[in-house]
Motif scaffolding. Structure first.
Motif, PDB file in Angstrom:
ATOM      1  N   VAL A   1       0.254  -0.981  -0.378  1.00 56.20           N
ATOM      2  CA  VAL A   1       0.313  -0.109  -0.213  1.00 56.20           C
ATOM      3  C   VAL A   1       1.220   1.254   0.149  1.00 56.20           C
ATOM      4  O   VAL A   1       0.129   2.019  -0.959  1.00 56.20           O
ATOM      5  CB  VAL A   1      -0.621  -0.241   1.082  1.00 56.20           C
ATOM      6  CG1 VAL A   1      -1.568   1.640   0.966  1.00 56.20           C
ATOM      7  CG2 VAL A   1      -1.780  -1.471   0.749  1.00 56.20           C
TER       8      VAL A   1
ATOM      9  N   ALA B   1      -7.292  -8.882  -3.355  1.00 57.45           N
ATOM     10  CA  ALA B   1      -7.464  -9.745  -1.828  1.00 57.45           C
ATOM     11  C   ALA B   1      -9.094 -10.148  -2.065  1.00 57.45           C
ATOM     12  O   ALA B   1      -8.821 -11.200  -0.982  1.00 57.45           O
ATOM     13  CB  ALA B   1      -6.876  -8.475  -1.616  1.00 57.45           C
ATOM     14  N   ASP B   2      -9.736  -9.384  -1.933  1.00 54.93           N
ATOM     15  CA  ASP B   2     -11.220  -9.168  -1.847  1.00 54.93           C
ATOM     16  C   ASP B   2     -11.851 -10.776  -2.897  1.00 54.93           C
ATOM     17  O   ASP B   2     -13.206 -11.209  -2.306  1.00 54.93           O
ATOM     18  CB  ASP B   2     -12.198  -8.158  -1.807  1.00 54.93           C
ATOM     19  CG  ASP B   2     -11.963  -7.125  -0.996  1.00 54.93           C
ATOM     20  OD1 ASP B   2     -11.295  -7.531  -0.242  1.00 54.93           O
ATOM     21  OD2 ASP B   2     -12.489  -6.239  -0.757  1.00 54.93           O
TER      22      ASP B   2
ATOM     23  N   LYS C   1      -7.356  -3.751  -3.060  1.00 54.22           N
ATOM     24  CA  LYS C   1      -7.881  -4.565  -2.500  1.00 54.22           C
ATOM     25  C   LYS C   1      -8.896  -5.544  -2.997  1.00 54.22           C
ATOM     26  O   LYS C   1      -9.630  -6.142  -2.817  1.00 54.22           O
ATOM     27  CB  LYS C   1      -8.773  -3.555  -1.228  1.00 54.22           C
ATOM     28  CG  LYS C   1      -9.932  -3.904  -0.735  1.00 54.22           C
ATOM     29  CD  LYS C   1     -10.982  -2.628  -0.435  1.00 54.22           C
ATOM     30  CE  LYS C   1     -11.754  -3.066   0.720  1.00 54.22           C
ATOM     31  NZ  LYS C   1     -12.859  -3.854   0.277  1.00 54.22           N
ATOM     32  N   TRP C   2      -9.106  -4.816  -4.640  1.00 48.30           N
ATOM     33  CA  TRP C   2     -10.206  -6.048  -4.836  1.00 48.30           C
ATOM     34  C   TRP C   2      -9.780  -6.950  -5.441  1.00 48.30           C
ATOM     35  O   TRP C   2     -10.298  -8.265  -4.999  1.00 48.30           O
ATOM     36  CB  TRP C   2     -10.019  -4.785  -6.882  1.00 48.30           C
ATOM     37  CG  TRP C   2     -11.938  -6.112  -7.604  1.00 48.30           C
ATOM     38  CD1 TRP C   2     -12.788  -5.972  -7.244  1.00 48.30           C
ATOM     39  CD2 TRP C   2     -11.288  -7.165  -7.944  1.00 48.30           C
ATOM     40  NE1 TRP C   2     -13.228  -6.515  -8.289  1.00 48.30           N
ATOM     41  CE2 TRP C   2     -12.372  -7.453  -8.497  1.00 48.30           C
ATOM     42  CE3 TRP C   2      -9.915  -7.584  -7.818  1.00 48.30           C
ATOM     43  CZ2 TRP C   2     -12.405  -8.152 -10.024  1.00 48.30           C
ATOM     44  CZ3 TRP C   2     -10.023  -8.850  -9.294  1.00 48.30           C
ATOM     45  CH2 TRP C   2     -10.942  -9.571 -10.269  1.00 48.30           C
TER      46      TRP C   2
ATOM     47  N   ASN D   1      -3.468 -11.311   0.429  1.00 49.96           N
ATOM     48  CA  ASN D   1      -3.850 -10.182   1.266  1.00 49.96           C
ATOM     49  C   ASN D   1      -3.247  -9.033   0.584  1.00 49.96           C
ATOM     50  O   ASN D   1      -2.083  -9.108   0.305  1.00 49.96           O
ATOM     51  CB  ASN D   1      -3.451 -10.588   2.538  1.00 49.96           C
ATOM     52  CG  ASN D   1      -4.705 -11.632   3.025  1.00 49.96           C
ATOM     53  OD1 ASN D   1      -5.582 -11.712   2.611  1.00 49.96           O
ATOM     54  ND2 ASN D   1      -4.281 -12.069   4.096  1.00 49.96           N
ATOM     55  N   VAL D   2      -3.951  -7.790   0.989  1.00 47.88           N
ATOM     56  CA  VAL D   2      -3.230  -6.344   0.720  1.00 47.88           C
ATOM     57  C   VAL D   2      -1.285  -6.099   1.635  1.00 47.88           C
ATOM     58  O   VAL D   2      -1.624  -6.635   3.125  1.00 47.88           O
ATOM     59  CB  VAL D   2      -4.082  -4.776   0.905  1.00 47.88           C
ATOM     60  CG1 VAL D   2      -2.567  -3.702   0.844  1.00 47.88           C
ATOM     61  CG2 VAL D   2      -5.262  -5.427  -0.061  1.00 47.88           C
TER      62      VAL D   2
END
Length: 289
Positions: A160, A280-281, A277-278, A286-287
């Motif tokens: 990030v 990871a979701d 995030k997209w 994971n971020v």
């Protein structure tokens, strides 16, 4: 080198043995466009020596080849044991994907290190726009966890805190793929190539392609001519930098000028930092903080 439907299929897969006699015939998926009449005299910069060449064994162990139904071929990046990141148009309207891992030569069907997985589970970004190519990302979910080895290993996504790290920086990312090197090329590609590119400002790209084609999630690449940049067959492939010894995936190949693979006009990619995030979701790693 070098439609809007959410595919979330029921996961089904198996390792398959592909005989050389049944090597798939390729139909290029080519979202490239004509941009006649646009100013194209913007100075984009040049890589002094792009070094375009066949990839060394294990050099880009994260690179995968993707054969989709209806004869479509794309590149992709292995980002975890179960997830491959690729371009949206490599997923949109398709239902089954053969994922080739661990090889630089797709014609070597008997190579011990190569593994082929078949997946029917993919996720297309819900806001993908086929007309503008906005949000042009997708994930293919593998049926089995991949065992990592010298020739099969994932590439890191950015942290990030790295989201703005590469803007306006003098770096030369590595682009890889099995795409054709000229639009006059007729033979199916088999050997994986790598080349260096140069990051170009989005404002320079807007002067060429217009603001309706360039987004905050866009990465623009300048390529040293006469060496080819990304071309049909390279779509979805990785754009990677070396960050203090770590290979980091900063983008995936999207589209470029239709005029010629060796065009001096910039090539367009999608930034991974815009979709951490997209990813990871929807089944990716994971971020990283």
């Amino acid at each position: 080198m070098k439609l809007l439907f959410l595919l979330i299929g029921v996961a089904f897969a198996a390792a398959v043995n592909i005989e050389q006699s049944t090597f798939p015939q390729i139909k290029w998926i080519d979202p490239n466009r004509y941009y006649e009449g646009r100013g194209n005299s913007v100075h984009l910069g040049r890589v002094e020596d792009s070094g375009e060449r066949p990839a060394l064994d294990g050099e880009v162990a994260y690179q995968v080849g993707i054969f989709a139904d209806r004869g479509v071929f794309c590149g992709g990046a292995l980002i975890s044991e179960r997830a491959v990141l690729t371009a949206a148009h490599c997923i949109d309207g398709r239902h089954i994907w053969e994922i080739y891992l661990g090889t630089n030569d797709l014609s070597l069907a008997t190579e011990n290190s190569m593994r082929v997985l078949v997946s029917m589970h993919a996720v297309l970004h819900e806001d993908y726009d086929v007309l503008t190519n906005a949000n042009a990302v997708g994930l293919i979910i593998l049926p089995d966890a991949v065992t990592f080895a010298d020739k099969v290993s994932p590439v890191l996504l950015p942290k990030v805190t790295q989201q703005d790290k590469w803007e306006n920086k003098d770096i030369e990312p590595i682009v890889s793929g099995w795409g054709i090197t000229s639009r006059s090329e007729l033979a199916n590609p088999t050997v994986l190539n790598v080349t260096k590119a140069l990051l170009v400002s989005n404002s320079a790209c807007e002067e060429i392609y217009g603001s309706d084609a360039i987004f905050s999630s866009t990465i623009c690449l300048g390529i040293q001519t006469p060496n080819p940049g990304p071309c049909p067959g390279d779509a979805g492939g990785p754009i990677v930098i070396d960050d203090n010894g770590e290979k980091v995936l900063i983008g995936i190949v999207s589209w470029g000028p239709r005029q010629e693979c060796r065009s001096t006009m910039p090539q367009i990619a999608t930034s991974t930092t815009s979709y951490l995030k997209w990813i990871a979701d929807h089944g990716g790693p994971n971020v990283r903080p």
